[in-house]
Design a protein around this motif. Structure first.
Motif, PDB file in Angstrom:
ATOM      1  N   UNK A 137      -7.116  -5.764  -2.370  1.00  0.00           N
ATOM      2  CA  UNK A 137      -7.215  -6.081  -0.925  1.00  0.00           C
ATOM      3  C   UNK A 137      -8.195  -7.168  -0.592  1.00  0.00           C
ATOM      4  N   UNK A 162       1.083  -1.172   0.096  1.00  0.00           N
ATOM      5  CA  UNK A 162      -0.153  -0.045   0.088  1.00  0.00           C
ATOM      6  C   UNK A 162       0.941   1.295  -0.001  1.00  0.00           C
ATOM      7  N   UNK A 201     -14.777  -0.183   1.383  1.00  0.00           N
ATOM      8  CA  UNK A 201     -14.301  -0.026  -0.032  1.00  0.00           C
ATOM      9  C   UNK A 201     -14.990  -0.715  -0.895  1.00  0.00           C
ATOM     10  N   UNK A 202     -15.303  -1.929  -0.945  1.00  0.00           N
ATOM     11  CA  UNK A 202     -15.696  -2.810  -2.223  1.00  0.00           C
ATOM     12  C   UNK A 202     -17.439  -2.111  -2.503  1.00  0.00           C
ATOM     13  N   UNK A 211      -3.573  -2.414 -10.258  1.00  0.00           N
ATOM     14  CA  UNK A 211      -4.618  -1.320 -10.815  1.00  0.00           C
ATOM     15  C   UNK A 211      -5.631  -1.198 -10.113  1.00  0.00           C
ATOM     16  N   UNK A 212      -6.150  -2.278  -9.430  1.00  0.00           N
ATOM     17  CA  UNK A 212      -7.397  -2.143  -8.760  1.00  0.00           C
ATOM     18  C   UNK A 212      -7.020  -2.696  -7.252  1.00  0.00           C
ATOM     19  N   UNK A 213      -6.615  -1.519  -6.400  1.00  0.00           N
ATOM     20  CA  UNK A 213      -6.186  -2.282  -5.096  1.00  0.00           C
ATOM     21  C   UNK A 213      -7.507  -2.487  -4.369  1.00  0.00           C
ATOM     22  N   UNK A 214      -8.681  -2.122  -4.544  1.00  0.00           N
ATOM     23  CA  UNK A 214      -9.835  -2.649  -3.741  1.00  0.00           C
ATOM     24  C   UNK A 214     -10.022  -4.016  -3.876  1.00  0.00           C
ATOM     25  N   UNK A 215     -10.090  -4.540  -5.247  1.00  0.00           N
ATOM     26  CA  UNK A 215      -9.995  -5.848  -5.570  1.00  0.00           C
ATOM     27  C   UNK A 215      -8.665  -6.793  -4.939  1.00  0.00           C
TER      28      UNK A 215
END
Lengths: 231, 320
Positions: free
Chosen positions: A41, A28, A97-98, A35-39
């Motif tokens: 994590x 982090x 987040x998600x 590219x998709x840190x939410x994904x």
């Protein structure tokens, strides 16, 4: 194994379990969550929940391999609590987040003392989560698994065991099998057809679950032989 | 003794890689030139010219469609987060594994119900029409999106060249499936197939795409040629195309065959028709920010003014 050795080992296991936490914080910090840190994590926290759950479920079969391994039981609670820790992060990733909740925006608003924006944003994402829980079965099984882990974590201290009584405590804590199976189902139901990513975890869980009757059978068989040899 | 025996040629005898490649280009170029010179009687440039190497700059003209106002997704993100299952099911797999893909020589076979069936060479195709810059919204069925500046020209140009017969109602795209270059994971009926209705394929927004960010496509994006259909979920935009077929029947398409309740033939971006397992009302916009912002998904991915009329009178919840 002496109590002292176990205590040292416990510290070492705890530190080892911190490594993936540090890894994610490091990723982090260095902006390396993809590219998709939410994904990323969501997936990483979910993966580590399963890994820790599998590790805690591996304790009993290994312990049964030899009486000399009885001390392994002393690590089971810690591994279970690590699973709960990751499951909580996984759950929070989903909620904060998600879901679409603007977490960085919420921090900015919080610093500005603007609670109104946070509430408004929360109200905007809340219906999506309600819909998820009502309609989506992979969310439902995931939530159920988390509720189980929560109950197990709450009742994990020694004094809780004493308060509840060994029998009912054990009954409750056997639901961990259910949580693990639900976790794996959750994984299969969320990936696209043709994606076999959950296969490895599934095989390991199956082996660990089948190891229980297998080791039991082995022990009985050995006892029988010993009896025969003695006779 | 076998070990330690001197090689039968000196290392200085080895043909330098550049020369070898040039020689190969000459051979292939010669063959292709002979073939194309013989076949080519229409507008396409007649010679195979090995001018375009992987990831080289493309000469483009500004596109006819105004760019979207949102921030463009950094190229590094657009080329490292891909769904290209031929190279593996993880979104990092295509970048890791697509290096094996050989994008030259490459031909596209045009066949089926058309008056001008041909095998066309990629480099001829590249020069067939001026390459335009087209910045489009790209919406994945998995509820994330990007803004990508593509390079290409309307698919309609190639279709007009193929001259479909009146009974041709659909266009089918077949992607490369070659085990020597791809992983081709089990559980799928390779090659990957996609399809469009003829009027969709002829729509000026549907782009025959050769590049992005002013360069040729990276392999993991579906090099050397793919389609981009911006009002549909990303999986409708077939990659690394080797065959285009005109047909009178709705073609069978890979994801629709895999799970028809989840992935319809049309698969227009539709915030009111949820995927059985997740909502399509929102998308995570992958742009310059560290955490993607969640934004509302637009009907037809924001191209409703241009394409909604294609579906007049259709129940889009039935034909999702």
């Amino acid at each position: 194994m002496s109590n002292r050795t176990i205590r040292i080992l416990k510290v070492l296991v705890f530190l080892a379990a911190l490594v993936p936490v540090a890894g994610i914080i490091w990723q982090f910090q260095t902006n390396n969550l993809g590219a998709d840190p939410v994904n990323t994590l969501t997936h990483e926290t979910g993966n580590w929940t399963v890994y820790m759950l599998l590790a805690s479920l591996a304790v009993t079969p290994f312990r049964r391999l030899s009486p000399k391994l009885a001390w392994l039981i002393r690590f089971r609670r810690m591994l279970g609590l690590w699973a709960f820790f990751w499951a909580t992060l996984h759950f929070l990733t989903y909620v904060l987040l998600f879901s679409g909740f603007d977490l960085p925006g919420a921090f900015t608003a919080l610093r500005a003392g603007d609670l109104h924006t946070i509430v408004a944003d929360w109200k905007a994402v809340w219906p999506t989560m309600v819909e998820d829980i009502q309609k989506r079965r992979f969310i439902q099984v995931g939530m159920l698994a988390y509720v189980i882990l929560l109950a197990l974590a709450v009742t994990s201290p020694q004094w809780m065991l004493r308060k509840m009584g060994g029998k009912s405590w054990q009954t409750l804590h056997r639901t961990v099998y259910g949580a693990a199976v639900l976790g794996i189902i959750h994984y299969w139901w969320l990936v696209k057809k043709g994606n076999h990513a959950p296969m490895k975890d599934t095989v390991v869980l199956a082996v660990l679950l089948l190891a229980r009757p297998a080791t039991k059978w082995l022990q009985e068989w050995l006892a029988e032989r010993r009896k025969l040899a003695a006779a | 003794m076998l070990i330690g025996k001197a090689p039968e040629f000196k290392s200085s005898d080895i043909t330098p890689r550049e020369k070898f490649l040039n020689r190969r280009n000459l051979i292939f170029g010669g063959l292709a030139a002979a073939g194309t010179a013989y076949e080519w009687h229409k507008k396409m440039p007649p010679l195979y010219t090995p001018s375009v190497e992987a990831s080289s700059k493309l000469n483009t003209v500004p596109g006819k469609f105004p760019p979207v106002s949102d921030a463009i997704t950094p190229a590094g993100k657009a080329t490292s987060y891909n769904n290209f299952y031929e190279f593996g099911t993880d979104k990092g797999d295509p970048k890791a594994n697509a290096g094996k893909l050989r994008v030259r020589p490459w031909t596209i076979k045009i066949e089926g119900l058309c008056n001008n069936p041909k095998t066309v060479d990629i480099d001829a195709l590249l020069k067939f029409k001026p390459l335009e810059d087209r910045t489009y919204r790209f919406r994945c069925v998995e509820a994330w999106s990007m803004i990508i500046p593509w390079v290409g020209y309307p698919l309609a140009e190639l279709i007009k060249f193929a001259d479909p017969k009146p009974q041709a109602k659909f266009v089918e795209f077949t992607s490369l499936a070659d085990r020597s270059q791809m992983e081709l994971p089990g559980g799928f009926d390779w090659p990957y197939k996609e399809g469009l209705r003829m009027d969709e394929a002829m729509h000026p927004l549907a782009l025959l795409t050769f590049g992005s960010y002013g360069q040729t496509l990276e392999n993991q994006q579906g090099a050397p040629v793919r389609v981009i259909v911006p009002w549909k979920y990303g999986f409708k935009s077939a990659k690394s195309i080797v065959k285009i077929r005109f047909t009178d029947k709705q073609p069978e398409t890979t994801w629709n065959d895999m799970a028809s309740n989840e992935y319809g033939f049309y698969s227009n971006v539709n915030p009111t028709h949820n995927h059985p397992r997740w909502s399509q009302a929102h998308e995570r916009r992958i742009d310059t920010s560290v955490f993607p912002k969640t934004i509302a998904t637009l009907p037809f991915n924001g191209y409703g003014n241009e394409v909604a009329s294609l579906y007049n009178g259709m129940d889009l919840n039935r034909y999702f």
